[in-house]
Design a protein around this motif. Structure first.
Motif, PDB file in Angstrom:
ATOM      1  N   GLY A 140       0.781  -1.225   0.000  1.00  0.00           N
ATOM      2  CA  GLY A 140       0.000   0.000   0.000  1.00  0.00           C
ATOM      3  C   GLY A 140       0.814   1.277   0.000  1.00  0.00           C
ATOM      4  O   GLY A 140       0.238   2.368   0.052  1.00  0.00           O
ATOM      5  N   VAL A 141       2.148   1.189  -0.074  1.00  0.00           N
ATOM      6  CA  VAL A 141       3.007   2.370  -0.012  1.00  0.00           C
ATOM      7  C   VAL A 141       3.787   2.494  -1.322  1.00  0.00           C
ATOM      8  O   VAL A 141       4.431   1.552  -1.767  1.00  0.00           O
ATOM      9  N   ASN A 142       3.728   3.669  -1.939  1.00  0.00           N
ATOM     10  CA  ASN A 142       4.481   3.927  -3.162  1.00  0.00           C
ATOM     11  C   ASN A 142       5.974   3.986  -2.849  1.00  0.00           C
ATOM     12  O   ASN A 142       6.365   4.565  -1.836  1.00  0.00           O
ATOM     13  N   PRO A 143       6.837   3.410  -3.695  1.00  0.00           N
ATOM     14  CA  PRO A 143       8.286   3.429  -3.435  1.00  0.00           C
ATOM     15  C   PRO A 143       8.867   4.841  -3.315  1.00  0.00           C
ATOM     16  O   PRO A 143       9.947   5.020  -2.742  1.00  0.00           O
ATOM     17  N   LEU A 144       8.170   5.841  -3.873  1.00  0.00           N
ATOM     18  CA  LEU A 144       8.696   7.197  -3.780  1.00  0.00           C
ATOM     19  C   LEU A 144       8.679   7.722  -2.352  1.00  0.00           C
ATOM     20  O   LEU A 144       9.526   8.558  -1.995  1.00  0.00           O
ATOM     21  N   SER A 145       7.761   7.249  -1.529  1.00  0.00           N
ATOM     22  CA  SER A 145       7.628   7.789  -0.168  1.00  0.00           C
ATOM     23  C   SER A 145       8.912   7.660   0.645  1.00  0.00           C
ATOM     24  O   SER A 145       9.387   8.648   1.227  1.00  0.00           O
ATOM     25  N   PRO A 146       9.537   6.460   0.721  1.00  0.00           N
ATOM     26  CA  PRO A 146      10.814   6.398   1.440  1.00  0.00           C
ATOM     27  C   PRO A 146      11.917   7.198   0.769  1.00  0.00           C
ATOM     28  O   PRO A 146      12.840   7.680   1.442  1.00  0.00           O
ATOM     29  N   VAL A 147      11.836   7.366  -0.563  1.00  0.00           N
ATOM     30  CA  VAL A 147      12.825   8.183  -1.268  1.00  0.00           C
ATOM     31  C   VAL A 147      12.734   9.634  -0.812  1.00  0.00           C
ATOM     32  O   VAL A 147      13.764  10.311  -0.631  1.00  0.00           O
ATOM     33  N   LEU A 148      11.529  10.128  -0.608  1.00  0.00           N
ATOM     34  CA  LEU A 148      11.348  11.493  -0.125  1.00  0.00           C
ATOM     35  C   LEU A 148      12.001  11.686   1.239  1.00  0.00           C
ATOM     36  O   LEU A 148      12.658  12.708   1.486  1.00  0.00           O
ATOM     37  N   VAL A 149      11.841  10.715   2.116  1.00  0.00           N
ATOM     38  CA  VAL A 149      12.464  10.799   3.445  1.00  0.00           C
ATOM     39  C   VAL A 149      13.985  10.820   3.311  1.00  0.00           C
ATOM     40  O   VAL A 149      14.684  11.597   3.983  1.00  0.00           O
ATOM     41  N   LEU A 150      14.512   9.994   2.405  1.00  0.00           N
ATOM     42  CA  LEU A 150      15.964   9.940   2.192  1.00  0.00           C
ATOM     43  C   LEU A 150      16.483  11.274   1.655  1.00  0.00           C
ATOM     44  O   LEU A 150      17.511  11.779   2.125  1.00  0.00           O
ATOM     45  N   VAL A 151      15.764  11.848   0.695  1.00  0.00           N
ATOM     46  CA  VAL A 151      16.171  13.147   0.141  1.00  0.00           C
ATOM     47  C   VAL A 151      16.148  14.223   1.227  1.00  0.00           C
ATOM     48  O   VAL A 151      17.042  15.082   1.297  1.00  0.00           O
ATOM     49  N   TYR A 152      15.143  14.172   2.091  1.00  0.00           N
ATOM     50  CA  TYR A 152      15.053  15.138   3.195  1.00  0.00           C
ATOM     51  C   TYR A 152      16.263  15.022   4.120  1.00  0.00           C
ATOM     52  O   TYR A 152      16.878  16.036   4.492  1.00  0.00           O
ATOM     53  N   LEU A 153      16.618  13.804   4.484  1.00  0.00           N
ATOM     54  CA  LEU A 153      17.765  13.597   5.375  1.00  0.00           C
ATOM     55  C   LEU A 153      19.071  14.040   4.717  1.00  0.00           C
ATOM     56  O   LEU A 153      19.940  14.634   5.375  1.00  0.00           O
ATOM     57  N   ILE A 154      19.213  13.760   3.426  1.00  0.00           N
ATOM     58  CA  ILE A 154      20.399  14.212   2.707  1.00  0.00           C
ATOM     59  C   ILE A 154      20.447  15.738   2.681  1.00  0.00           C
ATOM     60  O   ILE A 154      21.512  16.351   2.845  1.00  0.00           O
ATOM     61  N   GLY A 155      19.276  16.359   2.493  1.00  0.00           N
ATOM     62  CA  GLY A 155      19.209  17.820   2.499  1.00  0.00           C
ATOM     63  C   GLY A 155      19.633  18.408   3.832  1.00  0.00           C
ATOM     64  O   GLY A 155      20.358  19.409   3.881  1.00  0.00           O
ATOM     65  N   LEU A 156      19.207  17.785   4.936  1.00  0.00           N
ATOM     66  CA  LEU A 156      19.622  18.261   6.260  1.00  0.00           C
ATOM     67  C   LEU A 156      21.121  18.087   6.458  1.00  0.00           C
ATOM     68  O   LEU A 156      21.793  18.965   7.018  1.00  0.00           O
ATOM     69  N   HIS A 157      21.647  16.953   6.003  1.00  0.00           N
ATOM     70  CA  HIS A 157      23.090  16.713   6.114  1.00  0.00           C
ATOM     71  C   HIS A 157      23.870  17.756   5.332  1.00  0.00           C
ATOM     72  O   HIS A 157      24.873  18.303   5.814  1.00  0.00           O
ATOM     73  N   ASN A 158      23.409  18.055   4.117  1.00  0.00           N
ATOM     74  CA  ASN A 158      24.081  19.066   3.308  1.00  0.00           C
ATOM     75  C   ASN A 158      24.005  20.438   3.959  1.00  0.00           C
ATOM     76  O   ASN A 158      24.967  21.220   3.917  1.00  0.00           O
ATOM     77  N   ALA A 159      22.851  20.743   4.578  1.00  0.00           N
ATOM     78  CA  ALA A 159      22.698  22.030   5.254  1.00  0.00           C
ATOM     79  C   ALA A 159      23.687  22.154   6.408  1.00  0.00           C
ATOM     80  O   ALA A 159      24.299  23.218   6.618  1.00  0.00           O
ATOM     81  N   HIS A 160      23.856  21.062   7.163  1.00  0.00           N
ATOM     82  CA  HIS A 160      24.817  21.069   8.260  1.00  0.00           C
ATOM     83  C   HIS A 160      26.238  21.232   7.736  1.00  0.00           C
ATOM     84  O   HIS A 160      27.054  21.958   8.327  1.00  0.00           O
TER      85      HIS A 160
END
Length: 344
Positions: A140-160
């Motif tokens: 019931g979960v689209n594969p893009l959903s975990p990808v969005l979480v991963l992109v968010y975490l990468i974005g926070l890492h890059n910001a730091h």
């Protein structure tokens, strides 16, 4: 939790008003605590704004989106998410109006905010791609959903990383406000402030649940489109903390916190659709939404691109004492809201 379907319409509207008031009042207190923690931790206003203030003030919105998706209202859920991002981006224009010295994007120069704005555009573009491909879901979960979480975490890492070792630095002018310009004078301990902040997040989250459930019930009673209710009613109400905290931060002189809180909060809000996809049990939520929600997603990309250009150009003064990007963002939101309301 009480069944809001048993409440009369006047009671539901009163619930909306009370929830909005609580969210607004507590949001102001959250801004002050976040500013203090930014000074004490050394993380910086832009990063603290994105992680602590952005995510904390977004709790009411994510609760509203998740509860709506779980109750089988995907259109309201997604419209609440991206309508909220659009409204919060527009709030920066209002904050620019409140800061009368120079253009807010000129004074609040920050490489961290630039990086996060780019991450937000990526996070917002990905769901558009998901809608255009055949529906596919695992449990019931689209594969893009975990990808969005991963992109968010990468974005926070890059910001730091940008905060720790910046490779680009904004040009300093007599109107540029540095984080060191702010004075931190809260007598309470850091641990106490963190506890108070979490308690406020909990209360705001409960208000978000009430707003989402009341929105579903009102859309059914008055035969309103879930997209309109989500983007123009629940989204604006659950975004009130961002409006209050942004204006409060600007008045305190914490300009990078104000801009970082909006952009970082929008980054977190972009994960609403991923969380809602998990809560929605009838398949991929990306394929359960209408063109109305796609309109808001596309509008967010356009508004963020304009804001990013403003952050890069750093116009000192524009029409009416605000930047051209603020004027365009404000006009786009008003036009978009008017069009969606007219379409019903």
């Amino acid at each position: 939790m009480p069944d809001l379907a048993t409440f009369s319409s006047p009671v539901l509207l009163a619930l909306f008003a009370v929830a909005a008031l609580v969210i607004a009042v507590l949001g102001s207190r959250m801004a002050g605590i976040a500013d203090t923690l930014a000074d004490r931790t050394g993380w910086g206003e832009a990063l603290i704004g994105s992680i602590l203030l952005g995510a904390g003030t977004s709790i009411s919105g994510i609760v509203a989106s998740i509860s709506s998706a779980a109750d089988g209202a995907p259109e309201l859920s997604v419209a609440n998410a991206y309508g909220g991002i659009a409204a919060q981006t527009m709030f920066l224009a209002l904050a620019d109006i409140a800061y009368r010295k120079v253009n807010l994007e000129h004074a609040a120069a920050s490489a961290v905010n630039l990086g996060q704005a780019i991450t937000l555009i990526i996070l917002t573009s990905l769901p558009i791609l998901a809608v255009t491909v055949p529906p596919f879901a695992i449990m019931g979960v689209n594969p893009l959903s975990p990808v969005l979480v991963l992109v968010y975490l990468i974005g926070l890492h890059n910001a730091h990383s940008i905060k720790r070792e910046p490779m680009w630095l904004p040009r300093q002018t007599d109107a540029t406000r540095d984080e060191e310009d702010d004075e931190e004078n809260d007598p309470h301990s850091t641990r106490f402030l963190a506890f108070v902040f979490l308690a406020l997040v909990g209360v705001v989250g409960i208000c978000g649940w009430a707003v989402g459930q009341a929105g579903i019930e009102l859309s059914e009673r008055y035969d309103l489109s879930q997209g309109v209710v989500g983007a123009l009613l629940t989204a604006v109400i659950t975004s009130l903390p961002e409006l209050v905290t942004t204006v409060a931060a600007v008045r305190k002189g914490a300009l990078q916190l104000a801009v970082g809180g909006i952009i970082g909060g929008n980054m977190f809000d972009a994960l609403f659709i991923a969380a809602s996809d998990v809560a929605y049990r009838d398949g991929s939520i990306y394929h359960a939404i209408s063109e109305r929600s796609l309109f808001w997603i596309a509008l967010v990309v356009l508004m963020m691109a304009i804001l990013l250009m403003g952050l890069l150009k750093r116009e000192r003064q524009g029409p009416g004492g605000i930047g051209w990007e603020s004027l365009l963002v404000l006009a786009l939101w008003i036009a978009g809201a008017g069009l969606q309301a007219w379409m019903g």
